[in-house]
Design a protein around this motif. Sequence first.
Motif, mmCIF file in Angstrom:
data_model
loop_
_atom_site.group_PDB
_atom_site.id
_atom_site.type_symbol
_atom_site.label_atom_id
_atom_site.label_comp_id
_atom_site.label_asym_id
_atom_site.label_seq_id
_atom_site.Cartn_x
_atom_site.Cartn_y
_atom_site.Cartn_z
ATOM 1 N N GLY A 43 0.858 -1.191 0.000
ATOM 2 C CA GLY A 43 0.000 0.000 0.000
ATOM 3 C C GLY A 43 0.889 1.234 0.000
ATOM 4 N N ASP A 64 1.120 -1.613 -4.633
ATOM 5 C CA ASP A 64 -0.123 -0.886 -4.376
ATOM 6 C C ASP A 64 -1.186 -1.349 -5.372
ATOM 7 O OD1 ASP A 64 -0.718 1.933 -2.680
ATOM 8 O OD2 ASP A 64 -2.125 1.512 -4.311
ATOM 9 N N ALA A 65 -2.440 -1.331 -4.901
ATOM 10 C CA ALA A 65 -3.551 -1.778 -5.748
ATOM 11 C C ALA A 65 -3.918 -0.724 -6.800
ATOM 12 C CB ALA A 65 -4.766 -2.072 -4.871
ATOM 13 N N SER A 86 -2.522 -6.484 -5.194
ATOM 14 C CA SER A 86 -3.268 -6.374 -3.938
ATOM 15 C C SER A 86 -2.588 -7.200 -2.864
ATOM 16 C CB SER A 86 -4.689 -6.890 -4.124
ATOM 17 O OG SER A 86 -5.309 -6.967 -2.853
ATOM 18 N N LEU A 87 -2.598 -6.682 -1.657
ATOM 19 C CA LEU A 87 -1.977 -7.426 -0.555
ATOM 20 C C LEU A 87 -2.691 -8.756 -0.322
ATOM 21 C CD1 LEU A 87 -3.620 -7.309 2.479
ATOM 22 C CD2 LEU A 87 -3.128 -4.914 2.159
ATOM 23 N N LEU A 101 1.763 1.086 5.987
ATOM 24 C CA LEU A 101 1.480 2.280 6.806
ATOM 25 C C LEU A 101 0.197 2.972 6.400
ATOM 26 C CD1 LEU A 101 4.756 4.388 7.193
ATOM 27 C CD2 LEU A 101 3.886 2.522 8.620
ATOM 28 N N ASN A 102 -0.501 3.500 7.421
ATOM 29 C CA ASN A 102 -1.615 4.410 7.164
ATOM 30 C C ASN A 102 -2.908 3.662 6.813
ATOM 31 O OD1 ASN A 102 -2.857 6.847 7.009
ATOM 32 N ND2 ASN A 102 -1.518 7.711 5.425
HETATM 33 C C1 LIG Z 1 -4.252 5.911 2.902
HETATM 34 S S1 LIG Z 1 -3.314 5.402 1.507
HETATM 35 C C2 LIG Z 1 -1.698 5.194 2.271
HETATM 36 C C3 LIG Z 1 -0.563 5.287 1.282
HETATM 37 C C4 LIG Z 1 0.835 5.257 1.916
HETATM 38 N N1 LIG Z 1 1.079 4.031 2.654
HETATM 39 C C5 LIG Z 1 1.031 6.462 2.815
HETATM 40 O O1 LIG Z 1 1.194 6.286 4.020
HETATM 41 O O2 LIG Z 1 1.024 7.588 2.286
HETATM 42 C C6 LIG Z 1 -3.837 3.712 1.317
HETATM 43 C C7 LIG Z 1 -3.143 3.013 0.144
HETATM 44 O O3 LIG Z 1 -3.480 1.619 0.211
HETATM 45 C C8 LIG Z 1 -3.680 1.174 -1.110
HETATM 46 N N2 LIG Z 1 -4.480 -0.068 -1.046
HETATM 47 C C9 LIG Z 1 -5.783 -0.193 -0.707
HETATM 48 N N3 LIG Z 1 -6.148 -1.481 -0.740
HETATM 49 C C10 LIG Z 1 -5.050 -2.193 -1.098
HETATM 50 C C11 LIG Z 1 -4.791 -3.567 -1.314
HETATM 51 N N4 LIG Z 1 -5.754 -4.484 -1.161
HETATM 52 N N5 LIG Z 1 -3.552 -3.951 -1.666
HETATM 53 C C12 LIG Z 1 -2.555 -3.032 -1.835
HETATM 54 N N6 LIG Z 1 -2.745 -1.711 -1.664
HETATM 55 C C13 LIG Z 1 -3.981 -1.283 -1.297
HETATM 56 C C14 LIG Z 1 -4.384 2.329 -1.807
HETATM 57 O O4 LIG Z 1 -4.329 2.251 -3.205
HETATM 58 C C15 LIG Z 1 -3.601 3.510 -1.216
HETATM 59 O O5 LIG Z 1 -2.474 3.821 -1.995
#
Ligand SMILES: C[S@@+](CC[C@H](N)C(=O)[O-])C[C@H]1O[C@@H](n2cnc3c(N)ncnc32)[C@H](O)[C@@H]1O
Length: 239
Positions: A43, A64-65, A86-87, A101-102
């Motif tokens: 992510g 990241d998705a 996707s994770l 994170l986040n």
């Molecule tokens: C709130 S943002 C946080 C981004 C980064 N980690 C930060 O702290 O700035 C959430 C991120 O999670 C990603 N995300 C959501 N679901 C996901 C999944 N199933 N697998 C991977 N990434 C995912 C979104 O695309 C987004 O970029």
Amino acid sequence: MYSTDLAYIHHAGFNAFAHRTAPELIDMLRGHGIRRGLVVDVGCGSGPLAAHLIEAGYDVLGIDASAAMIRLARSRSSRAKFRRGSLTATKIPRCAAVVALNEVIGYVPDPRGRLSALRKFFARAYKALRPGGLLVFDFMASAERRTYSAKSRSGSDWAVVVRASADRSGRALTRQITTFRKIGGKYRKMHETHRVHVYSQADIQETLRAIGFRVRMRRSYGQMRLLPGDVAVVAEKSA
Ligand SMILES: C[S@@+](CC[C@H](N)C(=O)[O-])C[C@H]1O[C@@H](n2cnc3c(N)ncnc32)[C@H](O)[C@@H]1O
């Protein structure tokens, strides 16, 4: 989710959390003897954390998705690798640490409250980690103090308005996000609905322990306090 305009706005106006958390996270990795090696940033968004990790001497794979987030991340760093995935499904290579994170894990639906998709992610992370490796993430454990009727923020060529409401069950926070982005002199309006799931601390802890992790939970990453209701997890694979 996080289509072109929201990814752009997140990058322009909402990366502060990652920038402020990065030094705390790097201290934590070093404190566990992880001074080099591969960190998988799940992510990763537009790559703010990846930039700090590369600077500190780690190799980074960001996953990241969102295709738009991955495009932004690639345009910013040629030294980190980024991949769309996707994770819940993507392969995690052998590594020293996995970080998310986040509230990233909150985007994974948990329809029956059994953490089934997350359990598989935790198990794949455990398998990928070298002994002594860390899985670090944060999640929403309560949505109580996280609702609001409208908040807005803007930059020179964008604006965003967000409403956040909790399910009656309290098991998810829904954010209605309207974005405005200036393109060729006019503002383009887009809308996204994000559902962030609330997990029980006890369930997360039990699930991680059953896999073999040693688990600690915190209200902050070092000096960086989390939002109300959020919990940070540091899960270690025994050496
Ligand atoms: C709130 S943002 C946080 C981004 C980064 N980690 C930060 O702290 O700035 C959430 C991120 O999670 C990603 N995300 C959501 N679901 C996901 C999944 N199933 N697998 C991977 N990434 C995912 C979104 O695309 C987004 O970029």
